[in-house]
Design an enzyme around this catalytic site. Structure first.
Site, PDB file in Angstrom:
ATOM      1  N   GLY A 170       0.865  -1.098  -0.011  1.00  0.00           N
ATOM      2  CA  GLY A 170      -0.070  -0.011   0.011  1.00  0.00           C
ATOM      3  C   GLY A 170       0.908   1.195   0.042  1.00  0.00           C
ATOM      4  O   GLY A 170       2.039   1.236   0.401  1.00  0.00           O
ATOM      5  N   CYS A 171       0.198   2.363  -0.301  1.00  0.00           N
ATOM      6  CA  CYS A 171       1.087   3.514  -0.641  1.00  0.00           C
ATOM      7  C   CYS A 171       1.317   4.199   0.700  1.00  0.00           C
ATOM      8  O   CYS A 171       2.714   4.579   1.109  1.00  0.00           O
ATOM      9  CB  CYS A 171       0.200   4.819  -1.222  1.00  0.00           C
ATOM     10  SG  CYS A 171      -1.637   4.883  -0.680  1.00  0.00           S
ATOM     11  N   TYR A 172       0.565   4.326   1.745  1.00  0.00           N
ATOM     12  CA  TYR A 172       1.213   4.643   3.018  1.00  0.00           C
ATOM     13  C   TYR A 172       2.153   3.659   3.774  1.00  0.00           C
ATOM     14  O   TYR A 172       3.121   4.237   4.497  1.00  0.00           O
ATOM     15  CB  TYR A 172      -0.055   4.649   4.194  1.00  0.00           C
ATOM     16  CG  TYR A 172      -1.021   5.865   3.867  1.00  0.00           C
ATOM     17  CD1 TYR A 172      -0.533   7.288   3.981  1.00  0.00           C
ATOM     18  CD2 TYR A 172      -2.382   5.831   3.779  1.00  0.00           C
ATOM     19  CE1 TYR A 172      -1.413   8.321   3.906  1.00  0.00           C
ATOM     20  CE2 TYR A 172      -3.114   6.942   3.661  1.00  0.00           C
ATOM     21  CZ  TYR A 172      -2.939   7.995   3.785  1.00  0.00           C
ATOM     22  OH  TYR A 172      -3.488   9.253   3.500  1.00  0.00           O
ATOM     23  N   ALA A 173       1.853   2.599   3.626  1.00  0.00           N
ATOM     24  CA  ALA A 173       2.785   1.467   4.213  1.00  0.00           C
ATOM     25  C   ALA A 173       4.298   1.602   3.443  1.00  0.00           C
ATOM     26  O   ALA A 173       5.319   1.351   4.406  1.00  0.00           O
ATOM     27  CB  ALA A 173       2.273   0.167   3.950  1.00  0.00           C
TER      28      ALA A 173
ATOM     29  N   ALA B 255       5.590   4.439   2.252  1.00  0.00           N
ATOM     30  CA  ALA B 255       6.546   5.434   2.587  1.00  0.00           C
ATOM     31  C   ALA B 255       6.770   5.328   4.086  1.00  0.00           C
ATOM     32  O   ALA B 255       7.812   5.597   4.471  1.00  0.00           O
ATOM     33  CB  ALA B 255       5.290   6.621   2.765  1.00  0.00           C
TER      34      ALA B 255
END
Length: 343
Positions: A146-149, A151
């Protein structure tokens, strides 16, 4: 090489088309949709007119699996059903969250639906490229993070892995552009609600929370329970994840700096900032880079890590292509080696 994209009409799908269209190893692209069969990509995205001549086909496994690699850019639940039908015939890269969590019960709790079959979950390699380079080349089923993960984990994993901070003592405060919410309009994302506004959402409930905890647990070899708070900001692309943690005794700012440079010295898409300089989202816009800055505050004993990515690139389609490169034995930067768009 023939590539297929299932769910090509979303932002992740059109970004994959942009990347694969110029990829030197990709000869052809096929696109599939469950709701827009027969339409051209240019009808949904006029900016590709006279550049990309692709018509959406119906999702039939026997047609999709004719390709060398299949990207699943689909809503939750679709990949759980489709991946098992494809993986014996082709390589599959799943951009949804269906295969990220190894524990079916954890998936059921956070996603509110039945998980994929457990053998499929165990077969899938978690594609945080910089931290799973040994497993990725040999897999035929990859779960894109996932994107947040992406980063947050790229920012904090060096410290967790080397026991500079405790994995269960992290506060992750993250902000994302609105493309992270997808293309379908909603009350939370349309212009008059989002413009000149700054929103917190899914406090203690975001689906990337157990994904982050799972990777931290593996790195730390102990349970990890985090505080993760996501926000929406009125911009199109970009994520900034700021992580706070008490630094263990014996660690100082010089140690932290050396650790980050050492951890990512072989990783072309992670750029470490010089001491006391911090990255901005615009500095990675449209690219697969993750830029990381940090500061160890001796007054408070805490370390602050700032990591930025483009959520549609390193947070989704760019990392998927990076993983494809490793799965097929190509140089990691193939098709991804370009300068950020700035300003």
């Amino acid at each position: 090489m023939k590539a297929a994209i299932v769910g090509a009409t979303g932002y992740g799908g059109i970004e994959l088309i942009r990347l694969l269209h110029s990829h030197p190893e990709i000869e052809s692209i096929a696109v599939f949709s469950s709701s827009q069969e027969g339409k051209t990509m240019a009808e949904s995205y006029p900016h590709v007119s006279e550049i990309v001549n692709l018509t959406l086909g119906d999702i039939q496994p026997e047609h999709v699996q004719e390709h060398d690699v299949v990207f699943l850019s689909t809503p939750p639940g679709v990949s759980a059903e489709l991946s098992g039908k494809l993986v014996s015939e082709t390589k599959v890269i799943d951009l949804s969250g269906d295969l990220r969590l190894k524990d079916p019960n954890t998936y059921n709790e956070w996603y509110g639906r039945e998980s994929a079959p457990e053998p499929l979950l165990q077969k899938a390699v978690y594609g945080l490229t910089e931290w799973h380079k040994q497993e990725i080349p040999s897999t035929s089923l990859l779960s894109n993070p996932g994107c947040y993960a992406t980063a947050a984990l790229l920012g904090v994993l060096p410290l967790v892995k080397h026991r500079a901070v405790n994995a269960d003592d992290l506060i992750i405060d993250a902000k994302s552009g609105t493309t992270g919410a997808g293309r379908s309009p909603s009350a939370i994302t349309h212009f008059s609600e989002m413009n000149d506004n700054f929103k917190v959402y899914k406090v203690n409930q975001h689906k990337h929370t157990p994904e982050i905890e799972q990777e931290l647990k593996e790195a730390a070899e102990q349970d990890a329970v985090i505080t993760f708070t996501p926000h929406l900001v009125p911009m199109t692309r970009g994520i900034m994840a700021v992580t706070y943690a008490p630094l263990k005794k014996g660690w100082n700012s010089r140690d932290v700096e050396e650790l980050y440079y050492e951890s990512y010295t072989e990783d072309p898409f992670v750029r470490i900032r010089h001491k006391e300089t911090f990255p901005f989202t615009k500095e990675v816009y449209g690219t697969n880079y993750c830029d990381i800055g940090f500061t160890a505050d001796e007054r408070t004993g805490r370390v602050t890590i700032i990591s930025v990515i483009d959520n549609l690139m390193k947070g989704a389609s760019g990392q998927a292509v990076q993983n494809m490169n490793l799965m097929f034995g190509w140089p990691e930067k193939t098709g991804l080696d370009f300068i950020p768009v700035y300003p």
